[in-house]
Design a protein around this motif. Sequence first.
Motif, PDB file in Angstrom:
ATOM      1  N   ARG A 123       0.838  -1.204   0.000  1.00  0.00           N
ATOM      2  CA  ARG A 123       0.000   0.000   0.000  1.00  0.00           C
ATOM      3  C   ARG A 123       0.874   1.255   0.000  1.00  0.00           C
ATOM      4  O   ARG A 123       0.580   2.228  -0.699  1.00  0.00           O
ATOM      5  N   HIS A 127       1.005   4.034  -2.983  1.00  0.00           N
ATOM      6  CA  HIS A 127       0.773   5.434  -2.640  1.00  0.00           C
ATOM      7  C   HIS A 127       1.947   6.291  -3.106  1.00  0.00           C
ATOM      8  O   HIS A 127       1.759   7.388  -3.652  1.00  0.00           O
ATOM      9  N   GLN A 130       1.876   6.924  -6.846  1.00  0.00           N
ATOM     10  CA  GLN A 130       0.895   7.955  -7.189  1.00  0.00           C
ATOM     11  C   GLN A 130       1.431   9.341  -6.835  1.00  0.00           C
ATOM     12  O   GLN A 130       1.297  10.294  -7.615  1.00  0.00           O
TER      13      GLN A 130
END
Length: 194
Positions: A123, A127, A130
């Motif tokens: 995760r 993240h 992005q």
Amino acid sequence: MQSTAAARWARQSPCCCTPSLAPLSTPPQIRPYEPADWPAVWALLEPVFRAGETFPHDPSIPEAEARLSWVEQSQAVMVAVDAGGAVVGSYYLRPNSLCLGAHVANAGYVVAAHCRRQRIGSRLCQHSLQAARRLGFRAMQFNLVVSTNTAGIHCWQQNGFQIVGTLPGAFRHRQLGYVDALVMVQRLVEGPER
């Protein structure tokens, strides 16, 4: 090439990206780091740095130097917090190089030992990719992925990174001695290089 001892060590190393039998009840929230988070982030980093198995930092790194490296020299720092507000992971994001190489990002990740194997590392990686795109980076590169960190390598590959090179004996593992390190890369933009 890994030695037999290195291969055994890799099988025993904890993974931050594969499912656990007892996951957190809700996925952690990822938010920007705040200065008040430092004690919790240091509590995650210190045992990892001291172990000398995955990060190239001096295992006896002072806390102030670790803070400088993780927080103050980074363009962005994020933390993952559980439902109770406890910090269970963190990542930094910064340019991988100076000036003409500053369009390539670099990141580092840490996950609380009791939360590994719950995909928190994955995760955090997603993240950070992005965030790197939003900041205008064209690629992300990991310069020194320790070859015995098979869990990390698997995680980064699952998240789109490719191994583009092997650095023979480039990492002095605290337990295993000199082991290979990998260079891993992921492009963040499509189309021509120009």
